[in-house]
Design a protein around this motif. Structure first.
Motif, short mmCIF file in Angstrom:
data_model
loop_
_atom_site.label_atom_id
_atom_site.label_comp_id
_atom_site.label_asym_id
_atom_site.label_seq_id
_atom_site.Cartn_x
_atom_site.Cartn_y
_atom_site.Cartn_z
N HIS A 288 0.94 -1.29 0.05
CA HIS A 288 0.01 0.00 -0.02
C HIS A 288 0.79 1.31 0.02
O HIS A 288 1.91 1.27 0.40
N GLU A 289 0.42 2.31 -0.58
CA GLU A 289 0.98 3.62 -0.47
C GLU A 289 0.98 4.27 0.89
O GLU A 289 0.32 3.74 1.92
N ARG A 290 1.80 5.26 1.38
CA ARG A 290 2.02 5.80 2.55
C ARG A 290 0.76 6.23 3.12
O ARG A 290 0.44 6.06 4.15
N THR B 299 -2.26 5.21 2.49
CA THR B 299 -2.94 4.32 3.01
C THR B 299 -2.84 3.69 4.36
O THR B 299 -3.60 3.11 5.23
N GLY C 115 5.55 2.90 3.14
CA GLY C 115 4.51 2.91 2.01
C GLY C 115 5.10 2.77 0.76
O GLY C 115 6.30 3.35 0.49
N LYS C 116 4.50 2.30 -0.30
CA LYS C 116 4.84 2.12 -1.85
C LYS C 116 4.84 3.60 -2.31
O LYS C 116 4.25 4.57 -1.81
N THR C 117 5.89 3.88 -3.24
CA THR C 117 5.70 5.34 -3.99
C THR C 117 4.53 5.46 -4.46
O THR C 117 3.96 4.61 -5.52
N PRO C 118 3.82 6.35 -4.34
CA PRO C 118 2.55 6.81 -4.81
C PRO C 118 2.62 6.84 -6.49
O PRO C 118 3.45 7.32 -6.97
N ARG C 119 1.60 6.23 -7.18
CA ARG C 119 1.70 6.44 -8.58
C ARG C 119 1.05 7.96 -8.76
O ARG C 119 0.56 8.57 -8.04
#
Length: 310
Positions: free
Chosen positions: A70-72, A74, A107-111
């Motif tokens: 998940h993104e940061r 989230t 978190g994953k790097t946001p799109r």
């Protein structure tokens, strides 16, 4: 019910009971669904973690595992939904120390999120291709959202009674539970309860369309038929393709409405009130790219004004 829990019980069991006691009936169904989803993740990620095993290290590991998918932002929401229950467990003496203290949110790097909106020419092209019949259809729905910037659920909940044609006003005071079993629900927040000024052409059109409809019944949906967001977006997609313009969603029409107002020079405060945002900060964050573009135009205007003084 919570006093039956002991330190040896599974954390996800405690969390499910905590949701039932403190959240059920106190929050909107949409928010409740988020808490229940958090519980599902607990069952998936830490099925055997007991309450007494919940330390800063084990909690951080839980956040890290969740953050992998998940993104940061989230992950931050996940953390906040857990923290309330955990602090209550500390108060009850089930946990000795607050394991959420100094938690690191990853978190994953946001799109890259691009707000899709139409320019004035594209919107005009779309609206000229609408099939506006003598009876209510989804094309009328699309027109009204484009002209008011309403949320999808707000537009679905509109009744003839919400129109004040003599004052050119539209009242937003409820939403439609399209994700659940149908029926009226409260608005997203207090700020969402508002009156929107509508143009005279819309007044004439809708005064004719709704004059023979039941005052308290929604004009776009039937209480016995379920409506899906994808259905209306499908209608809009076909219209965009027919109009040879970028494909946007119903929510994209809301962005289009706000964007055109900002470019026309309407203040952020007025746009925020029209959209039903809780604060101007929300509007500024959402339309930062447009505001920055307008600020650049203002700088050019200032420089031209100053240079003319010499």
């Amino acid at each position: 019910m919570l006093n039956e829990i002991t330190k040896n019980d599974l954390f996800h069991v405690y969390y499910k009971r905590w949701i039932t006691i403190y959240k059920e009936g106190a929050i909107r169904n949409v928010t409740m669904a988020k808490y229940l989803m958090t519980h599902k993740w607990l069952v998936s990620l830490v099925p055997h973690l007991t309450i007494q095993e919940l330390t800063r290290i084990s909690y951080q590991q839980l956040l890290n595992d969740y953050a992998q998918e998940h993104e940061r932002q989230t992950t931050m929401d996940f953390h906040h939904q857990l923290k309330g229950a955990i602090l209550d467990a500390v108060d009850e003496g089930l946990i000795d120390r607050d394991p959420t203290r100094k938690a690191i949110i990853k978190g994953k790097t946001p799109r890259e999120k691009k707000i899709k909106y139409l320019n004035q020419f594209e919107l005009h092209t779309l609206l000229t291709n609408l099939h506006l019949t003598n009876e209510i259809n989804w094309d009328w729905f699309i027109l009204l959202v484009a002209k008011t910037g309403m949320r999808f659920s707000e537009a679905l909940a509109l009744t003839p009674k919400d129109f004040d044609f003599s004052h050119q006003m539209l009242s937003i005071s409820k939403t439609w539970d399209y994700k659940g079993k149908g029926g009226f629900l409260p608005t997203k927040n207090r700020s969402s309860i508002r009156k929107i000024q509508i143009d005279w052409q819309t007044v004439i059109q809708f005064s004719e369309l709704v004059k023979n409809l039941p005052e308290d019944q929604p004009i776009f949906v039937s209480s016995s038929k379920k409506i899906y967001n994808s259905t209306v977006n499908g209608v809009l997609t076909r219209l965009c393709e027919k109009s040879n313009i970028p494909n946007i969603s119903i929510h994209g029409l809301r962005h289009t409405h706000a964007s055109l107002l900002l470019f026309a020079g309407v203040s952020i405060a007025s746009v925020a009130r029209r959209l039903g945002h809780a604060s101007m900060t929300t509007t500024q964050k959402t339309y930062l790219h447009i505001i920055q573009e307008l600020e650049n135009q203002d700088v050019d205007l200032v420089m031209r004004s100053l240079s003319s003084l010499s």
